[in-house]
Structure formats: C-alpha cells, structure tokens
Design a protein around this motif. Sequence first.
Motif, short mmCIF file in Angstrom:
data_model
loop_
_atom_site.label_atom_id
_atom_site.label_comp_id
_atom_site.label_asym_id
_atom_site.label_seq_id
_atom_site.Cartn_x
_atom_site.Cartn_y
_atom_site.Cartn_z
N TYR A 160 2.70 -0.05 4.88
CA TYR A 160 3.16 0.26 3.53
C TYR A 160 2.06 1.01 2.77
CZ TYR A 160 6.28 -3.59 4.77
OH TYR A 160 7.17 -4.42 5.43
N VAL A 161 2.48 1.96 1.92
CA VAL A 161 1.56 2.62 1.01
C VAL A 161 1.70 1.97 -0.36
CG1 VAL A 161 1.10 4.75 -0.26
CG2 VAL A 161 1.51 4.84 2.19
N VAL A 162 0.56 1.61 -0.94
CA VAL A 162 0.55 0.99 -2.27
C VAL A 162 -0.22 1.91 -3.22
CG1 VAL A 162 -0.06 -1.03 -3.64
CG2 VAL A 162 0.60 -1.30 -1.24
N GLU A 163 0.48 2.44 -4.23
CA GLU A 163 -0.15 3.33 -5.21
C GLU A 163 -0.42 2.54 -6.49
OE1 GLU A 163 2.22 6.79 -5.81
OE2 GLU A 163 2.57 7.11 -3.67
N THR A 179 3.26 0.96 -7.05
CA THR A 179 4.40 1.54 -6.35
C THR A 179 4.19 1.32 -4.87
OG1 THR A 179 4.70 3.24 -8.05
CG2 THR A 179 5.71 3.64 -5.90
N VAL A 180 5.13 0.65 -4.24
CA VAL A 180 5.00 0.32 -2.82
C VAL A 180 6.10 1.03 -2.04
CG1 VAL A 180 4.83 -1.55 -1.13
CG2 VAL A 180 4.13 -1.94 -3.50
N THR A 227 -4.91 4.68 -3.95
CA THR A 227 -3.79 4.53 -3.03
C THR A 227 -4.30 3.89 -1.75
OG1 THR A 227 -2.65 6.46 -3.94
CG2 THR A 227 -1.98 5.73 -1.75
N TYR A 228 -3.62 2.85 -1.29
CA TYR A 228 -4.09 2.09 -0.14
C TYR A 228 -2.95 1.86 0.86
CZ TYR A 228 -7.59 1.26 -3.70
OH TYR A 228 -8.52 1.45 -4.69
N LEU A 241 1.12 -5.47 6.69
CA LEU A 241 1.43 -6.85 6.31
C LEU A 241 1.40 -7.79 7.51
CD1 LEU A 241 2.21 -8.66 3.96
CD2 LEU A 241 4.60 -8.11 4.39
N ASP A 242 1.93 -7.36 8.65
CA ASP A 242 1.95 -8.24 9.81
C ASP A 242 0.55 -8.51 10.34
OD1 ASP A 242 1.80 -5.60 10.54
OD2 ASP A 242 3.36 -5.69 12.07
N ALA A 243 -0.37 -7.56 10.16
CA ALA A 243 -1.76 -7.77 10.57
C ALA A 243 -2.61 -8.39 9.47
CB ALA A 243 -2.38 -6.44 11.00
N GLY A 244 -2.09 -8.40 8.23
CA GLY A 244 -2.83 -8.97 7.10
C GLY A 244 -4.01 -8.13 6.68
N THR A 245 -3.86 -6.79 6.72
CA THR A 245 -4.99 -5.91 6.37
C THR A 245 -4.59 -4.93 5.28
OG1 THR A 245 -4.43 -4.27 8.07
CG2 THR A 245 -5.92 -6.05 8.70
N CYS A 246 -5.61 -4.44 4.55
CA CYS A 246 -5.43 -3.42 3.52
C CYS A 246 -6.66 -2.53 3.55
CB CYS A 246 -5.26 -4.07 2.15
SG CYS A 246 -5.06 -2.89 0.79
N SER A 247 -6.48 -1.26 3.20
CA SER A 247 -7.59 -0.31 3.24
C SER A 247 -8.44 -0.33 1.97
CB SER A 247 -7.05 1.11 3.46
OG SER A 247 -6.20 1.52 2.40
#
Length: 231
Positions: free
Chosen positions: A64-67, A55-56, A72-73, A77-83
Amino acid sequence: MTHRRIPPTSFGPDGTSTGSRRDDENGDTRAGGDGDASADRDDGRSERAKREPMTVRPLRDRRYVVETDGGTYVVALDAGTCSCPDHEIRGERCKHLRRVAIEVTEGRLPAPDERVGVCAVCGVETFVPLTASGPRLCERHGFERGDAVHDRETGKLLVVTRVTERRADEYRTDEGRPIDEYPTNAAYGAHEPVVEAVYAESLGPAHGIDDARRYGFPASRLVPIDAGRDR
C-alpha cells in the motif's frame, strides 16, 4: 463505501494480524533488557493513525502507498513493514502501518491477498481473492453452497451447489448450448457467472445435492429464500 470481505482478514491497530504471534511472545525484547518489547509501545501512534489526514492506496504487489503531509511511504501489511523512518530507523509499528490495518479491518481497503472487483449483477465494487478470475458477485448477489433459491422464471425451488467462474455465454449445457442462448435466460446478463443448482423435488433421504442432476442459471435468475436479503 464499505466493501465485502472475502474472507474477512483482521489486523490489530498495531498493524499485525490478530491471529499472528507477536515478537514479544517469541521472546524478542528489542527495547533493552527489561522485557518491554518496542512492539508494545503506542506513544499515541494509534490515535494519530485514526485522526491524521492520510491517503492510502493499494498496489498490485500486495503493498500500500500512504500519502501524508510529511511524505509518501510504502506499507507491507502482511510483513508488518513501512518505509518511513519511524519504522525503518526506530523499529516501531508506525502510524502508517496502523492506518492501513484500520482501513483493511473496517472494509475500506482490500487485504493483501485481495483486490477490488466488480459485481457482475449490480456493478458495485467488492473485494475478491487476488488471483481470482472470471465474473464475481457481491455479498448482496452472491450465493453459498446449500442456499435455497427460487427460479424467477418457473417459481420452482432449487438448492445451490456452487457458483462457477464461467460466464453465461461461456458455460455450455449437455446439449452444447451456452446458457445465455436459452430463451428463458434472455432477460439476464450473458456476462453473469453461472450458478449451478439442483431441483429440491429431486432430493430425498437417499439423494443429496451431490447426487441429483445439476442445472446452470445466470446468477440474477435465482432468488434466495431469505426475507432479509433485498435483491
């Protein structure tokens, strides 16, 4: 629901903008010294990004939050990073980044520089610039400069010069009257953006659309001369 993109922003399946330079093009070889950058490895991440339940949701700060079932992360997108650990620890372009890129490119989510708005004519959700103000129009009811249109009230031919960000109850004519107070505009929404246009009969070889007198109309009063657009 697929939304209108303003303007379309395209991201590749690895979560990078399709027009950006990638790390390997700048000589970054993170995965050892053999010239194979980790950014080039897929290892099934693209396929998992497409098929796994996620779920985004867009946030107000361009992220953006991605569940997922695993956690949950937060994706930028513009920086190309994810937690997630796959990105933060291993430096990979993870399935979460790829999933957000897919959703944005296919028009299901706004791009980082967009937000969800509502068309003032039909109420359908549409994507608008993040900093946009005033009433907005969807693709079906929007106009571009130079569009030929008919006036619903008089049947006369006009040419659009621009779509303003002012409502019909805010935009005032040279007489000082709001557009929505004119009797011929009673059937149209006071909340609609005003579209400025010039009468085609006033145009000629020496008079372009920037030379003729402009008039304001509630957006839904004008109909494009385009058989392919059902309004």
